[in-house]
Motif scaffolding. Structure first.
Motif, PDB file in Angstrom:
ATOM      1  N   HIS A   1       0.809  -1.224   0.000  1.00  0.00           N
ATOM      2  CA  HIS A   1       0.000   0.000   0.000  1.00  0.00           C
ATOM      3  C   HIS A   1       0.840   1.270   0.000  1.00  0.00           C
ATOM      4  O   HIS A   1       0.354   2.329  -0.403  1.00  0.00           O
ATOM      5  CB  HIS A   1      -0.946   0.010   1.202  1.00  0.00           C
ATOM      6  CG  HIS A   1      -2.124  -0.892   1.052  1.00  0.00           C
ATOM      7  ND1 HIS A   1      -2.038  -2.255   1.207  1.00  0.00           N
ATOM      8  CD2 HIS A   1      -3.426  -0.637   0.731  1.00  0.00           C
ATOM      9  CE1 HIS A   1      -3.216  -2.806   1.000  1.00  0.00           C
ATOM     10  NE2 HIS A   1      -4.077  -1.851   0.711  1.00  0.00           N
ATOM     11  N   MET A   2       2.076   1.177   0.451  1.00  0.00           N
ATOM     12  CA  MET A   2       2.934   2.363   0.522  1.00  0.00           C
ATOM     13  C   MET A   2       3.897   2.468  -0.655  1.00  0.00           C
ATOM     14  O   MET A   2       4.512   3.519  -0.862  1.00  0.00           O
ATOM     15  CB  MET A   2       3.727   2.349   1.827  1.00  0.00           C
ATOM     16  CG  MET A   2       2.883   2.571   3.074  1.00  0.00           C
ATOM     17  SD  MET A   2       2.159   4.219   3.158  1.00  0.00           S
ATOM     18  CE  MET A   2       3.614   5.206   3.505  1.00  0.00           C
ATOM     19  N   LEU A   3       4.036   1.399  -1.438  1.00  0.00           N
ATOM     20  CA  LEU A   3       4.995   1.398  -2.548  1.00  0.00           C
ATOM     21  C   LEU A   3       4.698   2.512  -3.544  1.00  0.00           C
ATOM     22  O   LEU A   3       5.586   3.290  -3.918  1.00  0.00           O
ATOM     23  CB  LEU A   3       4.993   0.036  -3.243  1.00  0.00           C
ATOM     24  CG  LEU A   3       5.878  -0.071  -4.500  1.00  0.00           C
ATOM     25  CD1 LEU A   3       7.335   0.204  -4.150  1.00  0.00           C
ATOM     26  CD2 LEU A   3       5.723  -1.443  -5.142  1.00  0.00           C
ATOM     27  N   LEU A   4       3.447   2.598  -4.007  1.00  0.00           N
ATOM     28  CA  LEU A   4       3.105   3.598  -5.018  1.00  0.00           C
ATOM     29  C   LEU A   4       3.244   5.032  -4.486  1.00  0.00           C
ATOM     30  O   LEU A   4       3.835   5.876  -5.176  1.00  0.00           O
ATOM     31  CB  LEU A   4       1.686   3.351  -5.539  1.00  0.00           C
ATOM     32  CG  LEU A   4       1.247   4.221  -6.724  1.00  0.00           C
ATOM     33  CD1 LEU A   4       2.191   4.039  -7.910  1.00  0.00           C
ATOM     34  CD2 LEU A   4      -0.194   3.888  -7.120  1.00  0.00           C
ATOM     35  N   PRO A   5       2.726   5.362  -3.294  1.00  0.00           N
ATOM     36  CA  PRO A   5       2.941   6.716  -2.776  1.00  0.00           C
ATOM     37  C   PRO A   5       4.414   7.081  -2.626  1.00  0.00           C
ATOM     38  O   PRO A   5       4.819   8.195  -2.976  1.00  0.00           O
ATOM     39  CB  PRO A   5       2.232   6.694  -1.411  1.00  0.00           C
ATOM     40  CG  PRO A   5       1.204   5.628  -1.534  1.00  0.00           C
ATOM     41  CD  PRO A   5       1.806   4.593  -2.424  1.00  0.00           C
ATOM     42  N   VAL A   6       5.226   6.141  -2.105  1.00  0.00           N
ATOM     43  CA  VAL A   6       6.657   6.419  -1.958  1.00  0.00           C
ATOM     44  C   VAL A   6       7.293   6.633  -3.319  1.00  0.00           C
ATOM     45  O   VAL A   6       8.100   7.558  -3.512  1.00  0.00           O
ATOM     46  CB  VAL A   6       7.360   5.264  -1.203  1.00  0.00           C
ATOM     47  CG1 VAL A   6       8.883   5.415  -1.278  1.00  0.00           C
ATOM     48  CG2 VAL A   6       6.917   5.226   0.250  1.00  0.00           C
ATOM     49  N   LEU A   7       6.936   5.795  -4.291  1.00  0.00           N
ATOM     50  CA  LEU A   7       7.517   5.901  -5.627  1.00  0.00           C
ATOM     51  C   LEU A   7       7.157   7.229  -6.285  1.00  0.00           C
ATOM     52  O   LEU A   7       8.026   7.922  -6.844  1.00  0.00           O
ATOM     53  CB  LEU A   7       7.025   4.730  -6.486  1.00  0.00           C
ATOM     54  CG  LEU A   7       7.580   4.651  -7.913  1.00  0.00           C
ATOM     55  CD1 LEU A   7       9.094   4.483  -7.891  1.00  0.00           C
ATOM     56  CD2 LEU A   7       6.923   3.504  -8.677  1.00  0.00           C
ATOM     57  N   ILE A   8       5.886   7.616  -6.220  1.00  0.00           N
ATOM     58  CA  ILE A   8       5.450   8.866  -6.846  1.00  0.00           C
ATOM     59  C   ILE A   8       6.116  10.070  -6.199  1.00  0.00           C
ATOM     60  O   ILE A   8       6.646  10.955  -6.888  1.00  0.00           O
ATOM     61  CB  ILE A   8       3.915   8.986  -6.770  1.00  0.00           C
ATOM     62  CG1 ILE A   8       3.257   7.959  -7.694  1.00  0.00           C
ATOM     63  CG2 ILE A   8       3.463  10.402  -7.135  1.00  0.00           C
ATOM     64  CD1 ILE A   8       1.753   7.919  -7.605  1.00  0.00           C
ATOM     65  N   ASN A   9       6.119  10.123  -4.876  1.00  0.00           N
ATOM     66  CA  ASN A   9       6.745  11.244  -4.180  1.00  0.00           C
ATOM     67  C   ASN A   9       8.229  11.321  -4.465  1.00  0.00           C
ATOM     68  O   ASN A   9       8.786  12.411  -4.653  1.00  0.00           O
ATOM     69  CB  ASN A   9       6.503  11.128  -2.674  1.00  0.00           C
ATOM     70  CG  ASN A   9       5.111  11.554  -2.264  1.00  0.00           C
ATOM     71  OD1 ASN A   9       4.897  12.624  -1.706  1.00  0.00           O
ATOM     72  ND2 ASN A   9       4.129  10.712  -2.535  1.00  0.00           N
ATOM     73  N   THR A  10       8.887  10.169  -4.504  1.00  0.00           N
ATOM     74  CA  THR A  10      10.332  10.139  -4.769  1.00  0.00           C
ATOM     75  C   THR A  10      10.646  10.639  -6.167  1.00  0.00           C
ATOM     76  O   THR A  10      11.555  11.461  -6.366  1.00  0.00           O
ATOM     77  CB  THR A  10      10.866   8.710  -4.577  1.00  0.00           C
ATOM     78  OG1 THR A  10      10.636   8.282  -3.234  1.00  0.00           O
ATOM     79  CG2 THR A  10      12.365   8.654  -4.872  1.00  0.00           C
ATOM     80  N   LEU A  11       9.913  10.164  -7.155  1.00  0.00           N
ATOM     81  CA  LEU A  11      10.173  10.572  -8.537  1.00  0.00           C
ATOM     82  C   LEU A  11       9.929  12.067  -8.741  1.00  0.00           C
ATOM     83  O   LEU A  11      10.718  12.756  -9.413  1.00  0.00           O
ATOM     84  CB  LEU A  11       9.305   9.757  -9.495  1.00  0.00           C
ATOM     85  CG  LEU A  11       9.660   8.271  -9.625  1.00  0.00           C
ATOM     86  CD1 LEU A  11       8.678   7.552 -10.539  1.00  0.00           C
ATOM     87  CD2 LEU A  11      11.087   8.092 -10.137  1.00  0.00           C
ATOM     88  N   ILE A  12       8.861  12.588  -8.145  1.00  0.00           N
ATOM     89  CA  ILE A  12       8.571  14.023  -8.287  1.00  0.00           C
ATOM     90  C   ILE A  12       9.677  14.855  -7.667  1.00  0.00           C
ATOM     91  O   ILE A  12      10.185  15.810  -8.277  1.00  0.00           O
ATOM     92  CB  ILE A  12       7.214  14.358  -7.638  1.00  0.00           C
ATOM     93  CG1 ILE A  12       6.072  13.729  -8.433  1.00  0.00           C
ATOM     94  CG2 ILE A  12       7.024  15.876  -7.555  1.00  0.00           C
ATOM     95  CD1 ILE A  12       4.715  13.883  -7.766  1.00  0.00           C
TER      96      ILE A  12
END
Length: 487
Positions: A223-234
């Motif tokens: 559940h946290m993979l996508l939020p972490v990935l999006i925030n990191t990439l931005i």
């Protein structure tokens, strides 16, 4: 005496001093085994008014303003100043509710929160300071992005403190000749010291507490993979643009800045500490999984045998690191105990004076914060957007671990129910508690440690509100996007 020998002696003396501190900590812990009577069970939250929050607010304002307004006084006497705020809370508390209440609050803050918190920081700080990463390359944009990305990924595996202490020095060494370096540290705090910790329960204390409460390891990761990935990439994209612009300015005006575009090699020294890091991970995981252990009480505070064994093993691992790591490696890392000492002084004040704030929050809709709490429910259903923002904003200025627990309990407190029927609510609490720790220097312990190390490398860091200018301008838009995407 040669400079090398002199430096070696100073470092050995420093380790000796730390050994004494660790010994004192061991003695303090052993003393708690004495069967003192139970004196108090907790703060009478129903009787507390908002005036009891003044010492905590004063502590936060002191941490924010004194380094900027009274830098010399703060540098020389910060521990004494924090002690004054603790006294301004504990003395009136003991007067109105009895000495036993003041002792109980102090013992609770020390043994259930502060000592385990500092032991985990101590072992990760010691291990990471014994690992020297040598990168054959100067601070070009690609290298900086690579270091930030690697640190962010590993933060979810070895914790934000361990990853931050491991990667901050290589980043600063690679950019030693750069004129603009403040932004490097700011983005490092955003990514490695905070957002990267959202990937697994090992990454950040709030998620680890959720793991202890029954939130599955796999659930957190999925559940946290996508939020972490999006925030990191931005944030990496924003960093890339800023770093490219600043580096271009430097190379056009300063001939001393030469950019090496290719990383030829890298090497790691102190590999024994990498094995010890895996040992720390194993100790924490096993301690979280084993629940049927004997417990006893010290001044009304529950002490678990598993917690004792965990903390004892962390101390042993710390001493092993000090023994096994050559002094040369720590000298190469410019390793010293100043960041640990600074964090230790500040957080003892935070852990003690925060007690009435957390007690009133735990009353939920019947306490002094009922206006704040009641708005997170609408017609009996949780408002996930508000769970995200309120847990996050409080985590940015309070301790994010107990803040997570407060909102976890407000949402029902049952991990199975939250995972199966209210996954968005649990995700909101997890994201807010972890991500928004980057909003201020005191939102997460590694923030202050990274700041201290950067200042030792002669990097001018912004003050409390100056840092918040960066965090509000760069992070709030990202968190607004999180709100639209996930809630």
């Amino acid at each position: 005496m040669s400079p090398v020998n002199s430096s070696k002696e100073r470092f050995t003396f420093s380790l000796s001093q730390q050994g004494n501190r660790i010994l004192q900590l061991i003695i303090l812990i052993i003393l708690s085994l004495v069967p003192f009577p139970v004196l108090a069970a907790g703060l009478p939250a129903n009787e507390l008014s908002l005036w009891w929050c003044i010492p905590f607010i004063g502590t936060l304002l002191t941490i924010a303003l004194c380094p900027m307004l009274l830098p010399k006084l703060w540098h020389n006497h910060n521990g004494k100043i924090i002690s004054i705020w603790c006294a301004l809370f504990l003395l009136p508390l003991s007067w109105f509710y009895g000495t036993s209440e003041g002792i109980s609050i102090t013992v609770h803050a020390l043994f259930q929160e502060y000592i385990p918190f500092m032991l985990l920081l101590l072992v990760l700080y010691t291990l990471s300071g014994g690992i020297f990463i040598n990168i054959n390359g100067t601070g070009n944009v690609k290298l900086n992005v690579l270091i930030l990305a690697a640190g962010t990924v590993l933060a979810g595996v070895m914790g934000t403190t361990g990853a931050a202490m491991l990667f901050i020095r290589p980043l600063l060494r690679a950019n030693a000749r750069r004129r603009h370096r403040t932004h490097l540290v700011i983005f490092f705090i955003f990514l490695v010291a905070n957002i990267g910790g959202g990937l697994t329960p090992l990454g950040d204390p709030p998620l680890f507490l959720g793991f202890l409460k029954g939130v599955g390891f796999q659930w957190t990761f999925s559940h946290m993979l996508l939020p972490v990935l999006i925030n990191t990439l931005i944030l990496l994209l924003i960093f890339l643009c800023i770093d490219h612009y600043l580096l271009k300015q430097e190379t056009s005006t300063d001939n001393k800045v030469k950019v090496q575009k290719t990383i030829f090699s890298w090497s790691v020294q102190g590999k024994a500490n990498l094995l010890l890091l895996f040992a720390v991970t194993g100790v924490i995981l096993i301690s979280g999984l084993y629940k049927n252990a004997p417990t006893w009480y010290v001044y009304g505070v529950e002490i678990s045998l598993v917690a004792w064994i965990r903390d004892g093993l962390l101390l042993i691992i710390t001493l092993c690191s000090l023994k096994l790591t050559p002094a040369k490696i720590r000298r190469q890392n410019d390793f010293n105990w100043t960041p640990m000492a600074e964090v230790g002084k500040l957080f003892i004040g935070i852990f003690i004076t925060i007690a009435p704030v957390m007690a009133m929050l735990q009353l939920g809709g019947t306490g002094n914060f009922k206006i704040l709490i009641n708005i997170i429910e609408h017609n009996g259903e949780p408002v996930n957007t508000l769970y995200f923002w309120l847990s996050g904003l409080l985590s940015g200025f309070l301790d994010n671990a107990p803040t997570y627990l407060v909102f976890f309990n407000l949402a029902g407190g049952d991990a199975v129910t939250l995972m199966q029927h209210l996954p968005a609510t649990l995700t909101a609490i997890s994201m807010g508690s972890v991500f928004m720790g980057a909003l201020s220097y005191i939102g997460n312990a590694p923030n202050l440690m990274v700041k201290s190390i950067a200042e030792q490398h002669q990097i001018t860091m912004p003050g409390f509100f100056g840092y918040m200018g960066w965090s509000v301008a760069l992070l709030i838009p990202v968190f607004l996007l999180d709100t639209l995407l996930f809630f």
